[in-house]
Scaffold this motif. Structure first.
Motif, short mmCIF file in Angstrom:
data_model
loop_
_atom_site.label_atom_id
_atom_site.label_comp_id
_atom_site.label_asym_id
_atom_site.label_seq_id
_atom_site.Cartn_x
_atom_site.Cartn_y
_atom_site.Cartn_z
N LEU A 174 0.90 -1.26 -0.07
CA LEU A 174 0.13 -0.07 -0.08
C LEU A 174 0.96 1.14 -0.17
O LEU A 174 0.47 2.40 -0.50
N ALA A 175 1.85 1.13 0.70
CA ALA A 175 2.95 2.27 0.98
C ALA A 175 3.27 2.70 -0.56
O ALA A 175 3.47 3.85 -0.89
N ASP A 176 3.75 1.69 -1.16
CA ASP A 176 4.42 1.87 -2.86
C ASP A 176 3.13 2.31 -3.66
O ASP A 176 3.30 3.09 -4.58
N LEU A 177 1.94 1.92 -3.45
CA LEU A 177 0.70 2.29 -4.34
C LEU A 177 0.42 3.76 -4.11
O LEU A 177 0.27 4.52 -4.95
N ILE A 178 0.58 4.31 -2.83
CA ILE A 178 0.36 5.40 -2.47
C ILE A 178 1.46 6.61 -2.88
O ILE A 178 1.04 7.65 -3.74
N SER A 208 -9.61 9.78 1.81
CA SER A 208 -8.90 11.02 1.68
C SER A 208 -8.09 11.24 0.21
O SER A 208 -7.44 12.11 -0.12
N SER A 209 -8.93 10.32 -0.74
CA SER A 209 -8.35 10.51 -2.17
C SER A 209 -7.10 10.02 -2.51
O SER A 209 -6.47 10.52 -3.43
N ARG A 210 -6.31 9.59 -1.71
CA ARG A 210 -4.94 9.28 -1.80
C ARG A 210 -4.91 8.23 -2.71
O ARG A 210 -4.04 7.97 -3.45
N LEU A 211 -5.91 7.19 -2.85
CA LEU A 211 -6.13 6.26 -3.74
C LEU A 211 -7.37 6.05 -4.14
O LEU A 211 -8.54 6.62 -3.42
N ARG A 212 -7.67 5.63 -5.21
CA ARG A 212 -9.19 5.71 -5.74
C ARG A 212 -9.66 4.06 -5.69
O ARG A 212 -8.84 3.09 -6.28
N ALA A 213 -10.75 3.98 -5.16
CA ALA A 213 -11.27 2.44 -5.20
C ALA A 213 -12.42 2.44 -6.18
O ALA A 213 -13.32 3.41 -6.44
N LEU A 214 -12.15 1.40 -7.05
CA LEU A 214 -13.04 0.98 -8.22
C LEU A 214 -14.44 0.20 -7.95
O LEU A 214 -15.13 0.26 -8.47
N ALA A 215 -13.82 -0.77 -7.16
CA ALA A 215 -15.06 -1.85 -6.90
C ALA A 215 -14.59 -3.08 -5.76
O ALA A 215 -13.30 -2.99 -5.39
#
Length: 324
Positions: A193-197, A217-224
């Motif tokens: 997750l750290a590298d994804l962010i 917080s919009s640091r990541l986008r969730a699709l489904a």
């Protein structure tokens, strides 16, 4: 924060059901402490679930149910220890999806999971969520599939490790969608997750617990979400299956024992596990880790184990997954 949340869960579980043990607790089993082996490190879903179940059973049955972290080989070390333990109900396994995957992933195991492990009770199912870095242009699963097909091998896919539930969920997606993403395994979900962010990787299928703050917080986008039906923890998200019919993947946890464990012990433990689903305090603890109840008989859990073993063996073969 994670440590405080983990300790809070255990503290809450310790206060569960102050009622005295039922009358049946006067029967011979258990008359000394019981071990629950968890094949993964402290603080993860397997460990937390094992400890919650152990504290519940300790209070209900009047003997300590102690969680022991026996890590290594994607859970195989703990599983083999349970397989080789006396079939007397005093050594149990917190079984999970990698147990089903490992049957195909490791061709030279010293045991056969479905033959040598007896199902006791399913506990909870935990959904996963498809996350992308904001730099990824896909806003939906349909757009993700189209982008991956137009850019084969250019999406870096993080996972919690080879054979982990998030890895297998992603490989199932690849196979069903006919896409190719470059798999980059990590030692657990947190570093992935750290590298994804940070944008070093673009996509990850992640267990839902611990992801909500990054999404809001919009640091990541969730699709489904990966489950066939909507997940309570992320109720506003669509399912992958709404764009990719038939897709279904989730992490699951259950209690198991050595084969040939007496049926009366298995039935007793199954009854006590099922009692958790009627206890509001215990359910609050499971909800805190996004767990969805899975009540049922030992046979029900056995069918789940068998179905998952067959399902993931096909994915391992189709994706050509190998342990380095």
């Amino acid at each position: 924060m994670k440590r405080r949340k983990f300790l809070g869960l255990l503290g809450g579980a310790a206060a569960l059901s102050a009622m005295p043990p039922p009358a049946s607790a006067q029967s011979p089993y258990p008359d000394h402490p019981v071990r629950i082996l968890a094949g993964f490190s402290a603080g993860g879903g397997v460990d937390i679930t094992a400890r919650l179940v152990g504290q519940w059973l300790s209070q209900r049955l009047g003997q300590p149910f102690v969680t022991e972290n026996r890590t290594g080989a994607d859970g195989n070390i703990a599983t083999e220890a349970v397989v080789n333990a006396p079939a007397d109900g005093y050594t149990l396994l917190l079984a999970t999806l990698p147990n089903a995957v490992n049957a195909a992933l490791y061709p030279k195991l010293n045991f056969v999971f479905l033959r040598d492990i007896a199902p006791v009770a399913a506990v909870v199912r935990v959904p996963m969520v498809v996350l992308v870095h904001p730099s990824c242009p896909a806003m939906t699963i349909t757009e993700l599939i189209a982008y991956a097909k137009q850019n084969p091998g250019k999406l870096n896919l993080a996972s919690a490790g080879v054979g982990s539930a998030p890895h297998m969920a992603a490989e199932l997606f690849n196979v069903m969608a006919g896409v190719s993403m470059l798999h980059i395994p990590y030692r657990g979900q947190s570093p992935a997750l750290a590298d994804l962010i940070g944008g070093q990787v673009q996509i990850m299928f992640a267990a839902a617990p611990g992801t909500v703050d990054y999404i809001t917080s919009s640091r990541l986008r969730a699709l489904a979400v990966t489950t066939a039906s909507h997940a309570e923890v992320l109720r506003d998200l669509p399912t992958v299956a709404s764009s990719l019919p038939g897709y279904d993947a989730s992490q699951w946890y259950g209690l198991a024992a050595p084969a040939k464990t007496p049926a009366e012990i298995i039935e007793r433990l199954n009854g006590e596990i099922n009692a958790t689903f009627a206890d509001s305090a215990m359910q609050a603890r499971f909800t805190a880790i996004a767990g969805e109840a899975m009540p049922g008989s030992p046979a029900d859990f056995g069918r789940l184990m068998a179905g998952e073993t067959e399902k993931w063996a096909k994915v391992v073969a189709a994706a050509g997954i190998k342990v380095e």
